[in-house]
Write a protein that holds these residues in place. Sequence first.
Motif, PDB file in Angstrom:
ATOM      1  N   GLY A   1     -12.404   3.949  -7.357  1.00 13.81           N
ATOM      2  CA  GLY A   1     -13.592   3.918  -6.500  1.00 13.81           C
ATOM      3  C   GLY A   1     -13.547   2.813  -5.458  1.00 13.81           C
ATOM      4  O   GLY A   1     -14.553   2.441  -4.898  1.00 13.81           O
ATOM      5  N   ILE A   2     -12.377   2.256  -5.231  1.00 17.48           N
ATOM      6  CA  ILE A   2     -12.220   1.203  -4.221  1.00 17.48           C
ATOM      7  C   ILE A   2     -11.815   1.869  -2.912  1.00 17.48           C
ATOM      8  O   ILE A   2     -10.817   2.559  -2.827  1.00 17.48           O
ATOM      9  N   ASP A   3     -12.610   1.672  -1.876  1.00 22.10           N
ATOM     10  CA  ASP A   3     -12.303   2.274  -0.577  1.00 22.10           C
ATOM     11  C   ASP A   3     -11.896   1.240   0.408  1.00 22.10           C
ATOM     12  O   ASP A   3     -12.307   0.195   0.559  1.00 22.10           O
TER      13      ASP A   3
ATOM     14  N   LEU B   1       0.850  -1.194   0.000  1.00 25.69           N
ATOM     15  CA  LEU B   1       0.000   0.000   0.000  1.00 25.69           C
ATOM     16  C   LEU B   1       0.883   1.240   0.000  1.00 25.69           C
ATOM     17  O   LEU B   1       1.113   1.874   1.019  1.00 25.69           O
ATOM     18  N   SER B   2       1.381   1.587  -1.162  1.00 22.54           N
ATOM     19  CA  SER B   2       2.185   2.794  -1.324  1.00 22.54           C
ATOM     20  C   SER B   2       1.248   3.945  -1.705  1.00 22.54           C
ATOM     21  O   SER B   2       0.095   3.727  -2.071  1.00 22.54           O
TER      22      SER B   2
ATOM     23  N   MET C   1      -2.436   3.649  -3.441  1.00 19.40           N
ATOM     24  CA  MET C   1      -3.621   4.216  -2.792  1.00 19.40           C
ATOM     25  C   MET C   1      -4.340   5.168  -3.745  1.00 19.40           C
ATOM     26  O   MET C   1      -5.570   5.188  -3.804  1.00 19.40           O
ATOM     27  N   LYS C   2      -3.574   5.955  -4.498  1.00 21.41           N
ATOM     28  CA  LYS C   2      -4.162   6.881  -5.464  1.00 21.41           C
ATOM     29  C   LYS C   2      -4.911   6.119  -6.551  1.00 21.41           C
ATOM     30  O   LYS C   2      -6.032   6.482  -6.929  1.00 21.41           O
ATOM     31  N   LYS C   3      -4.314   5.014  -7.048  1.00 21.35           N
ATOM     32  CA  LYS C   3      -4.970   4.186  -8.061  1.00 21.35           C
ATOM     33  C   LYS C   3      -6.262   3.604  -7.521  1.00 21.35           C
ATOM     34  O   LYS C   3      -7.290   3.545  -8.226  1.00 21.35           O
ATOM     35  N   MET C   4      -6.244   3.144  -6.274  1.00 22.35           N
ATOM     36  CA  MET C   4      -7.458   2.563  -5.674  1.00 22.35           C
ATOM     37  C   MET C   4      -8.543   3.620  -5.541  1.00 22.35           C
ATOM     38  O   MET C   4      -9.717   3.325  -5.795  1.00 22.35           O
TER      39      MET C   4
END
Length: 80
Positions: free
Chosen positions: A78-80, A66-67, A71-74
């Motif tokens: 729309g993945i939270d 989780l870099s 996190m930005k890509k997630m």
Amino acid sequence: MKIFMKILGLAILIAVGVGFYYRIILENELTGNRIIGVAVLTASFVFMPIFLVIRWRGKNLKDYTLSPENMKKMNERGID
């Protein structure tokens, strides 16, 4: 290598079974404990490291952490 891993895994399971056979059926607890111990040590120090190397080969660890970029890509997906 996959065939070797299957054979090694099967040999470890058979060794554990033989160890319990010695302990329960033949009532030779010392020999049974030694067989089970060697099987567990082999599984821990031989089988597991080889398995991990095979499974991680060709994969980038950065893809699974989780870099901030991930996190930005997630968040963009729309993945939270």
